[in-house]
Design an enzyme around this catalytic site. Structure first.
Site, PDB file in Angstrom:
ATOM      1  N   LYS A 105       6.485 -11.665  72.765  1.00 57.31           N
ATOM      2  CA  LYS A 105       7.941 -12.783  73.776  1.00 57.31           C
ATOM      3  C   LYS A 105       9.219 -11.532  73.197  1.00 57.31           C
ATOM      4  CE  LYS A 105       8.262 -16.897  74.055  1.00 57.31           C
ATOM      5  NZ  LYS A 105       7.040 -17.743  74.918  1.00 57.31           N
TER       6      LYS A 105
HETATM    7  P1  NAD Z   1      13.420 -25.570  79.589  1.00 60.57           P
HETATM    8  O1  NAD Z   1      14.603 -24.400  79.666  1.00 60.57           O
HETATM    9  O2  NAD Z   1      12.966 -25.596  81.547  1.00 60.57           O
HETATM   10  O3  NAD Z   1      13.838 -27.045  79.775  1.00 60.57           O
HETATM   11  C1  NAD Z   1      13.953 -27.236  78.248  1.00 60.57           C
HETATM   12  C2  NAD Z   1      14.331 -28.543  78.033  1.00 60.57           C
HETATM   13  O4  NAD Z   1      14.549 -29.361  76.254  1.00 60.57           O
HETATM   14  C3  NAD Z   1      15.887 -28.460  78.512  1.00 60.57           C
HETATM   15  O5  NAD Z   1      15.638 -30.264  78.955  1.00 60.57           O
HETATM   16  C4  NAD Z   1      16.967 -28.873  77.983  1.00 60.57           C
HETATM   17  O6  NAD Z   1      17.591 -29.704  78.074  1.00 60.57           O
HETATM   18  C5  NAD Z   1      16.221 -29.644  76.370  1.00 60.57           C
HETATM   19  N1  NAD Z   1      16.684 -28.898  75.053  1.00 60.57           N
HETATM   20  C6  NAD Z   1      17.422 -28.198  74.502  1.00 60.57           C
HETATM   21  N2  NAD Z   1      17.124 -28.823  73.340  1.00 60.57           N
HETATM   22  C7  NAD Z   1      17.628 -30.054  73.282  1.00 60.57           C
HETATM   23  C8  NAD Z   1      17.192 -30.761  72.068  1.00 60.57           C
HETATM   24  N3  NAD Z   1      18.052 -29.553  71.579  1.00 60.57           N
HETATM   25  N4  NAD Z   1      16.927 -31.869  72.158  1.00 60.57           N
HETATM   26  C9  NAD Z   1      16.513 -32.329  73.376  1.00 60.57           C
HETATM   27  N5  NAD Z   1      16.191 -31.952  74.578  1.00 60.57           N
HETATM   28  C10 NAD Z   1      16.515 -30.232  74.141  1.00 60.57           C
HETATM   29  O7  NAD Z   1      11.837 -25.128  78.837  1.00 60.57           O
HETATM   30  P2  NAD Z   1      11.229 -24.985  79.633  1.00 60.57           P
HETATM   31  O8  NAD Z   1      10.417 -23.659  79.792  1.00 60.57           O
HETATM   32  O9  NAD Z   1      10.162 -26.282  79.864  1.00 60.57           O
HETATM   33  O10 NAD Z   1      10.203 -25.152  77.600  1.00 60.57           O
HETATM   34  C11 NAD Z   1      10.259 -26.241  76.457  1.00 60.57           C
HETATM   35  C12 NAD Z   1       9.447 -25.287  75.474  1.00 60.57           C
HETATM   36  O11 NAD Z   1       8.593 -25.666  76.088  1.00 60.57           O
HETATM   37  C13 NAD Z   1       9.817 -24.037  74.564  1.00 60.57           C
HETATM   38  O12 NAD Z   1      10.001 -24.350  73.359  1.00 60.57           O
HETATM   39  C14 NAD Z   1       9.272 -22.948  75.219  1.00 60.57           C
HETATM   40  O13 NAD Z   1       8.283 -22.200  74.879  1.00 60.57           O
HETATM   41  C15 NAD Z   1       7.671 -24.257  75.191  1.00 60.57           C
HETATM   42  N6  NAD Z   1       6.869 -22.934  76.432  1.00 60.57           N
HETATM   43  C16 NAD Z   1       6.997 -23.258  77.496  1.00 60.57           C
HETATM   44  C17 NAD Z   1       5.993 -22.606  78.733  1.00 60.57           C
HETATM   45  C18 NAD Z   1       6.840 -22.745  80.387  1.00 60.57           C
HETATM   46  O14 NAD Z   1       6.055 -22.032  81.214  1.00 60.57           O
HETATM   47  N7  NAD Z   1       7.830 -22.585  80.337  1.00 60.57           N
HETATM   48  C19 NAD Z   1       4.462 -22.516  78.499  1.00 60.57           C
HETATM   49  C20 NAD Z   1       4.164 -22.589  77.478  1.00 60.57           C
HETATM   50  C21 NAD Z   1       5.479 -23.025  76.127  1.00 60.57           C
END
Ligand code: NAD
Length: 416
Positions: A105
């Site tokens: 990561k």
């Molecule tokens: P992103 O940046 O596209 O979206 C994150 C979202 O969370 C946004 O809407 C943001 O406003 C919101 N957010 C942040 N802090 C917050 C809070 N305190 N309360 C409420 N909402 C909040 O990110 P993403 O790619 O959608 O990733 C989200 C999660 O999924 C992360 O934990 C990431 O590690 C995990 N993840 C992502 C992927 C991927 O392919 N993008 C894969 C596996 C896991």
């Protein structure tokens, strides 16, 4: 009492699984700390001509099963401890869904909302220069995570390729399709979460049609999950982002919310629906709660008040270790992150395979492969859970991941 951070959480999760697997002590000790972490300082010339220095990391946790694989996040709370935990979770995730990868990561400590596009590009390219000696198509393959996207991956691919002297699309996944990305990657994590949520409902005899779902986070993962569960007939009653949460007990019009967010700089703020706090969203009485934002949001206190029938972890590490214990006592099942959000890394793997073959697949083939792999991991987790009478789905998933990783170490032995 302050609760422990993500790394302690991950180590405690491993420890819970240890009694159900037969792992050599020396190998278990190796699995508790990352193989290496690079810390870099990135000087960037800002738009106003000043220079700002950003801290960043790349952690390579384990490579016994193949090249390191894991996303890169841009967020003010990034720390060495956080990337280590996330790299560990990637290791268990790739093992659980049986991909020939290890776990890694990376992250940059920054607030991308306060940076211009040019500054983000400079920062990305400088970061790539900083870590380029440790990444590569056969060594460590980054991907998107919070606040990074196909655009960011294109800059990483370009910077790496400039140094190599030829195009190396397979150094990152989650690229735009024009430069070797695969159809289906952008929505892969959310698609996997939707598939797993539906499978979970089926297991607990809940009909997905008309099931109430609340989703925290409306970025890449949360918004795709909402759309696909809505398509399957679920009522998405609440969604949230950093600007707050919206709620409609009869179910939100998800397409309308998506259109609104697309025209509102990606933010839910100002959407015309009932508004509740982010904390209220976590404690709604729903069939499934899907945290899809950041880690450590379900604390022990939230867990005491949580009313959902099941939690499906779309985010990485959303439930603290203490909260997990409370949920276990209250018999609220939690589908763990390493299973629920594995769709992203599965399709990243498919992208990497297509790049290596210099061939591209139809979207349907990508969808089919994703569904087959993630449902097979779900079935294996349930089989371990039932056969070994393991108390939680998370511990069951960890037994499979730890066994596979330990077995790879066993065969490879210890050098020198
Ligand atoms: P992103 O940046 O596209 O979206 C994150 C979202 O969370 C946004 O809407 C943001 O406003 C919101 N957010 C942040 N802090 C917050 C809070 N305190 N309360 C409420 N909402 C909040 O990110 P993403 O790619 O959608 O990733 C989200 C999660 O999924 C992360 O934990 C990431 O590690 C995990 N993840 C992502 C992927 C991927 O392919 N993008 C894969 C596996 C896991």
């Amino acid at each position: 009492m302050t609760e422990s951070g993500p790394l302690d959480n991950m180590l405690a999760q491993m420890e819970d699984a240890r009694e159900y697997v037969d792992i050599d002590d020396g190998i278990y000790e190796r699995l508790q700390s990352p193989e290496r972490t690079l810390s870099v300082s990135l000087p960037v010339r800002m738009d106003d001509g000043t220079v700002e220095v950003f801290e960043a990391y790349r952690c390579q946790f384990d490579s016994a099963r193949g090249p390191y694989k894991g996303g890169i996040r841009y967020h003010p709370t990034v720390s060495q401890e956080e990337v280590s935990a996330l790299a560990g979770w990637m290791t268990w995730k790739t093992a659980l869904v049986d991909l020939p990868f290890g776990g890694a990561k990376g992250g940059i400590v920054c607030n991308p909302k306060e940076l211009s596009d040019t500054e983000i590009e400079q920062l990305t390219r400088r970061y790539t220069e900083g870590i380029r000696r440790m990444i590569g198509p056969d060594t460590d393959i980054p991907a998107p995570d919070m606040n990074t996207d196909p655009r960011t991956m294109a800059w990483i691919m370009d910077t790496y390729s400039v140094y190599q002297g030829y195009a190396v699309p397979e150094v990152v996944t989650g690229k735009p399709t024009e430069i070797g990305g695969t159809d289906g990657r952008v929505e892969a994590t959310g698609r996997g979460v939707a598939i797993i949520t539906e499978e979970t409902f089926e297991y607990f005899d809940t009909d997905v049609r008309n099931a109430d779902v609340a989703i925290q986070g409306f970025g890449n993962v949360g918004s795709v999950t909402a759309r696909l569960l809505d398509e399957r007939g679920a009522n998405v009653v609440a969604v949230s982002d950093v600007t707050g949460a919206i709620y409609d007990p009869d179910g939100l019009d998800v397409d309308d919310v998506l259109d609104y967010v697309a025209g509102n700089d990606g933010r839910l703020e100002g959407y015309d629906a009932g508004s509740i706090s982010n904390d209220d969203l976590l404690t709604l009485d729903v069939d499934a709660l899907i945290p899809a934002a950041i880690e450590d949001v379900i604390t022990a206190d939230v867990a005491e008040r949580l009313e959902a029938d099941v939690v499906v972890e779309a985010a990485n590490g959303p439930t603290t270790f203490d909260a997990a214990n409370v949920l276990e006592e209250r018999e609220i099942p939690v589908v763990p992150d390493i299973l629920a959000n594995a769709g992203g890394v599965i399709v990243s793997y498919l992208e990497w395979v297509q790049n290596s073959q210099q061939y591209s697949w139809e979207l349907e083939e990508v969808h089919r492969d994703l569904e087959a792999r993630i449902t097979s991991a779900f079935d294996e987790t349930l089989a371990a859970y039932e056969e070994k009478q393991i108390p939680t789905l998370r511990t069951a998933a960890y037994t499979i991941a730890l066994e596979r990783t330990a077995s790879a170490h066993e065969y490879r032995g210890l050098f020198p």
